[in-house]
Design a protein around this motif. Structure first.
Motif, PDB file in Angstrom:
ATOM      1  N   SER A  48       0.834  -1.225   0.062  1.00 31.89           N
ATOM      2  CA  SER A  48      -0.026   0.155   0.135  1.00 31.89           C
ATOM      3  C   SER A  48       0.868   1.237   0.024  1.00 31.89           C
ATOM      4  O   SER A  48       1.998   1.348   0.252  1.00 31.89           O
ATOM      5  CB  SER A  48      -0.925   0.038   1.275  1.00 31.89           C
ATOM      6  OG  SER A  48      -0.274  -0.090   2.378  1.00 31.89           O
ATOM      7  N   TYR A  49       0.319   2.226  -0.547  1.00 29.58           N
ATOM      8  CA  TYR A  49       0.961   3.411  -0.260  1.00 29.58           C
ATOM      9  C   TYR A  49      -0.125   4.838  -0.235  1.00 29.58           C
ATOM     10  O   TYR A  49      -1.229   4.490  -0.625  1.00 29.58           O
ATOM     11  CB  TYR A  49       1.904   3.593  -1.847  1.00 29.58           C
ATOM     12  CG  TYR A  49       1.214   3.941  -2.825  1.00 29.58           C
ATOM     13  CD1 TYR A  49       1.014   5.036  -3.632  1.00 29.58           C
ATOM     14  CD2 TYR A  49       1.029   2.679  -3.672  1.00 29.58           C
ATOM     15  CE1 TYR A  49       0.300   5.363  -4.723  1.00 29.58           C
ATOM     16  CE2 TYR A  49       0.238   2.744  -4.858  1.00 29.58           C
ATOM     17  CZ  TYR A  49      -0.093   3.901  -5.505  1.00 29.58           C
ATOM     18  OH  TYR A  49      -0.803   4.005  -6.536  1.00 29.58           O
ATOM     19  N   LYS A  50       0.573   5.786   0.139  1.00 33.82           N
ATOM     20  CA  LYS A  50      -0.242   7.076  -0.023  1.00 33.82           C
ATOM     21  C   LYS A  50       0.048   8.300  -0.483  1.00 33.82           C
ATOM     22  O   LYS A  50       0.936   9.031  -0.199  1.00 33.82           O
ATOM     23  CB  LYS A  50      -0.726   7.299   1.467  1.00 33.82           C
ATOM     24  CG  LYS A  50      -1.751   8.318   1.845  1.00 33.82           C
ATOM     25  CD  LYS A  50      -1.899   8.928   3.366  1.00 33.82           C
ATOM     26  CE  LYS A  50      -3.063   9.915   3.367  1.00 33.82           C
ATOM     27  NZ  LYS A  50      -2.996  11.028   2.380  1.00 33.82           N
ATOM     28  N   ARG A  54      -4.393  12.318  -1.267  1.00 33.97           N
ATOM     29  CA  ARG A  54      -5.245  11.314  -1.750  1.00 33.97           C
ATOM     30  C   ARG A  54      -5.461  10.214  -0.596  1.00 33.97           C
ATOM     31  O   ARG A  54      -4.537  10.022   0.255  1.00 33.97           O
ATOM     32  CB  ARG A  54      -4.829  10.673  -3.162  1.00 33.97           C
ATOM     33  CG  ARG A  54      -4.983  11.888  -4.212  1.00 33.97           C
ATOM     34  CD  ARG A  54      -4.681  11.133  -5.638  1.00 33.97           C
ATOM     35  NE  ARG A  54      -5.132   9.862  -5.877  1.00 33.97           N
ATOM     36  CZ  ARG A  54      -4.305   9.199  -6.813  1.00 33.97           C
ATOM     37  NH1 ARG A  54      -3.621   9.633  -7.417  1.00 33.97           N
ATOM     38  NH2 ARG A  54      -4.717   7.848  -6.982  1.00 33.97           N
ATOM     39  N   GLU A  55      -6.361   9.470  -0.914  1.00 32.35           N
ATOM     40  CA  GLU A  55      -6.742   8.185  -0.135  1.00 32.35           C
ATOM     41  C   GLU A  55      -5.650   7.091  -0.209  1.00 32.35           C
ATOM     42  O   GLU A  55      -4.984   7.101  -1.298  1.00 32.35           O
ATOM     43  CB  GLU A  55      -8.030   7.739  -0.227  1.00 32.35           C
ATOM     44  CG  GLU A  55      -9.047   8.620   0.027  1.00 32.35           C
ATOM     45  CD  GLU A  55     -10.337   7.821  -0.154  1.00 32.35           C
ATOM     46  OE1 GLU A  55     -10.612   6.736   0.084  1.00 32.35           O
ATOM     47  OE2 GLU A  55     -11.483   8.295  -0.397  1.00 32.35           O
ATOM     48  N   ARG A  56      -5.178   6.294   0.823  1.00 33.68           N
ATOM     49  CA  ARG A  56      -4.387   5.265   0.727  1.00 33.68           C
ATOM     50  C   ARG A  56      -4.709   4.233  -0.466  1.00 33.68           C
ATOM     51  O   ARG A  56      -6.186   4.051  -0.472  1.00 33.68           O
ATOM     52  CB  ARG A  56      -4.219   4.457   2.110  1.00 33.68           C
ATOM     53  CG  ARG A  56      -3.088   3.357   2.086  1.00 33.68           C
ATOM     54  CD  ARG A  56      -2.976   2.734   3.521  1.00 33.68           C
ATOM     55  NE  ARG A  56      -2.142   3.716   4.246  1.00 33.68           N
ATOM     56  CZ  ARG A  56      -0.929   4.121   4.076  1.00 33.68           C
ATOM     57  NH1 ARG A  56      -0.278   3.378   3.180  1.00 33.68           N
ATOM     58  NH2 ARG A  56      -0.329   5.127   4.734  1.00 33.68           N
TER      59      ARG A  56
END
Length: 72
Positions: A48-50, A54-56
């Protein structure tokens, strides 16, 4: 890393790669001509990244693997 070192010595691998993930199904062992066996399995790798402002974002990568075993 100990497992990779043991496998590398057993089958004389020059390069090795370690993937960490979850098995997606049971491994399947098949025998092919010449008495060789192959173990096929799939793993799922989550990441995952953010991005900024913006949202994750959640990502899943599926990797199909084959481990060849020489009959002795």
């Amino acid at each position: 890393m100990d497992l990779i070192n043991r496998i590398s010595k057993q089958i004389k691998i020059k390069n090795a790669m370690e993937l960490t993930g979850r098995l997606t199904a049971h491994a399947k062992v098949s025998e092919v001509k010449g008495g060789k066996k192959v173990v096929n399995f799939s793993i799922a790798i989550n990441d995952s990244y953010k991005p900024k402002d913006r949202e994750r974002v959640e990502l899943t990568t599926y990797v199909e693997c084959a481990y060849w075993i020489n009959a002795t």
